[in-house]
Design an enzyme around this catalytic site. Sequence first.
Site, PDB file in Angstrom:
ATOM      1  N   SER A  81     -28.710 -30.684  25.206  1.00  0.00           N
ATOM      2  CA  SER A  81     -28.148 -30.776  23.863  1.00  0.00           C
ATOM      3  C   SER A  81     -28.251 -32.174  23.256  1.00  0.00           C
ATOM      4  O   SER A  81     -28.344 -32.319  22.051  1.00  0.00           O
ATOM      5  CB  SER A  81     -26.678 -30.341  23.883  1.00  0.00           C
ATOM      6  OG  SER A  81     -25.955 -31.101  24.823  1.00  0.00           O
ATOM      7  N   LYS A 133     -34.030 -40.726  30.491  1.00  0.00           N
ATOM      8  CA  LYS A 133     -33.361 -39.815  29.553  1.00  0.00           C
ATOM      9  C   LYS A 133     -33.506 -40.388  28.141  1.00  0.00           C
ATOM     10  O   LYS A 133     -33.055 -41.505  27.868  1.00  0.00           O
ATOM     11  CB  LYS A 133     -31.894 -39.645  29.922  1.00  0.00           C
ATOM     12  CG  LYS A 133     -31.172 -38.571  29.105  1.00  0.00           C
ATOM     13  CD  LYS A 133     -29.683 -38.533  29.400  1.00  0.00           C
ATOM     14  CE  LYS A 133     -29.375 -38.035  30.784  1.00  0.00           C
ATOM     15  NZ  LYS A 133     -27.903 -37.807  30.959  1.00  0.00           N
ATOM     16  N   ASP A 153     -18.869 -32.056  34.934  1.00  0.00           N
ATOM     17  CA  ASP A 153     -19.850 -31.001  34.645  1.00  0.00           C
ATOM     18  C   ASP A 153     -20.470 -30.516  35.954  1.00  0.00           C
ATOM     19  O   ASP A 153     -21.384 -31.135  36.487  1.00  0.00           O
ATOM     20  CB  ASP A 153     -20.925 -31.529  33.707  1.00  0.00           C
ATOM     21  CG  ASP A 153     -21.857 -30.430  33.209  1.00  0.00           C
ATOM     22  OD1 ASP A 153     -21.683 -29.264  33.634  1.00  0.00           O
ATOM     23  OD2 ASP A 153     -22.744 -30.721  32.392  1.00  0.00           O
ATOM     24  N   ASN A 188     -27.052 -29.894  38.068  1.00  0.00           N
ATOM     25  CA  ASN A 188     -26.691 -31.290  38.341  1.00  0.00           C
ATOM     26  C   ASN A 188     -26.665 -31.622  39.828  1.00  0.00           C
ATOM     27  O   ASN A 188     -26.208 -32.702  40.212  1.00  0.00           O
ATOM     28  CB  ASN A 188     -25.334 -31.612  37.719  1.00  0.00           C
ATOM     29  CG  ASN A 188     -25.401 -31.682  36.205  1.00  0.00           C
ATOM     30  OD1 ASN A 188     -26.464 -31.870  35.634  1.00  0.00           O
ATOM     31  ND2 ASN A 188     -24.264 -31.523  35.554  1.00  0.00           N
ATOM     32  N   ASP A 241     -26.487 -36.537  36.283  1.00  0.00           N
ATOM     33  CA  ASP A 241     -25.820 -36.390  34.985  1.00  0.00           C
ATOM     34  C   ASP A 241     -24.345 -36.793  35.015  1.00  0.00           C
ATOM     35  O   ASP A 241     -23.462 -36.000  35.358  1.00  0.00           O
ATOM     36  CB  ASP A 241     -25.950 -34.959  34.469  1.00  0.00           C
ATOM     37  CG  ASP A 241     -25.634 -34.871  32.970  1.00  0.00           C
ATOM     38  OD1 ASP A 241     -25.045 -35.829  32.435  1.00  0.00           O
ATOM     39  OD2 ASP A 241     -25.977 -33.864  32.348  1.00  0.00           O
TER      40      ASP A 241
END
Length: 421
Positions: free
Chosen positions: A121, A139, A269, A274, A288
């Site tokens: 996202s 990233k 998360d 992950n 992450d």
Amino acid sequence: MLKIGRLLGGVAVQVLRDGASALTDSKPLKAKDLLLTPANAMLLADRLSEMRGAAMKVGQLLSMEAGDYLPPMLIEILATLRENAHPMPQGQVAQVLESAWGKKWEDDFKQFSFAPLAAASIGQVHEATTKDGRHLAIKVQYPGIRRSIDSDVDNVAALFNLLRLIPRDYDITTLLKEAKQQLHQEADYCAEADSIAEYKRFIGEDSDFDLPAVDRSRTTSDVLTMTFVTGAPIETLVNTPIDVRNRVATRLLSLVLREVFEWGLVQTDAQFGNYRYQTEQDRIGLLDFGATRHYSDDLVDAFRRLMKAATKGDVSAIENTAVELGYLRKGESIPYRQGLYEMICAVAEPVRYQGRFDFGTSDLSRRVVESAVSLRLNQRYMHLPPTDMLFLHRKIGGTYLLCARLRAQVNVNRLVAPYIQ
């Protein structure tokens, strides 16, 4: 706004087409049925994925938080948004990197893959190797994401309400606030770099886990550069011997307890993507850290007391601590208190169980979902707990689901005992 307009136009065309078909076949017409056709649900998911950013995050949160009582067809498709986004064109990636690193940035690399390993996202991840041989994961954030977060979340929420995709009695105000807060946090790659460093300090030299190391010289608010964490997706362990699955699940549950009760720092998360498993080292790679949160000593202590009360089935202690943590307000109805008590006790079932709890054969997840649905739909005064607790739910629930996917058997009682005695 143009994409939302395109989406509404596409939905309208599909409604007219399906309505005409229903009239031709002499079928009864219901507006809700026309809006929630498979074609419209697919169109919605595709447009949210294309819009990325806030639009995609709201879809993700709805599928995770409200999925128990949204239309099943819609939520099944929204769930795909958790891992799928339209990637940036190659030229856009190069533009972001040039802005962060300057012109001729490619001269520092022996190899840079413009095809992303993952697109989510906020940004997407690229694999690269520097000329001095360092293997990196980079990233890259989608341009303009930070500036558009608040307005995009509000616009998408209005869209969902317009399409009648949210139950009338369900207040998504807290969820939208959570979406904005999480997006702003995840969009700050310098903050994520700090979280990785802090997490590494806590975990120390633990050989059971592998974390990326941040390359500060190539990290900005829009680009996060890290060492590449190798390994197979964690769910591929499903066909390995039971002792391997049990060992991995035990480590992950133990890690959650350390995060909460020892460090007060939680990577919230727990989605399967992950985690990576490194077979030769028998080690778990952790990825992450954008949704990493700090937890105060007071909150951790209250949560400890809630777990202890749930383990003992102490109704009075559960209710008192639930008020302290924001699950209950004073003066709640007796049926609501009873329902919440039952749900908390269900979540604590693996902790109460003496011996290895079999996540693979347990129907725990189904029963917790049914309790949550009952509370949310049948109780007028249902309200969500504070955001910190929602994130903790996601961490614990996601780890439970991973244990179930691995069909693991874990002595959770033994793991938790030192923290609540």
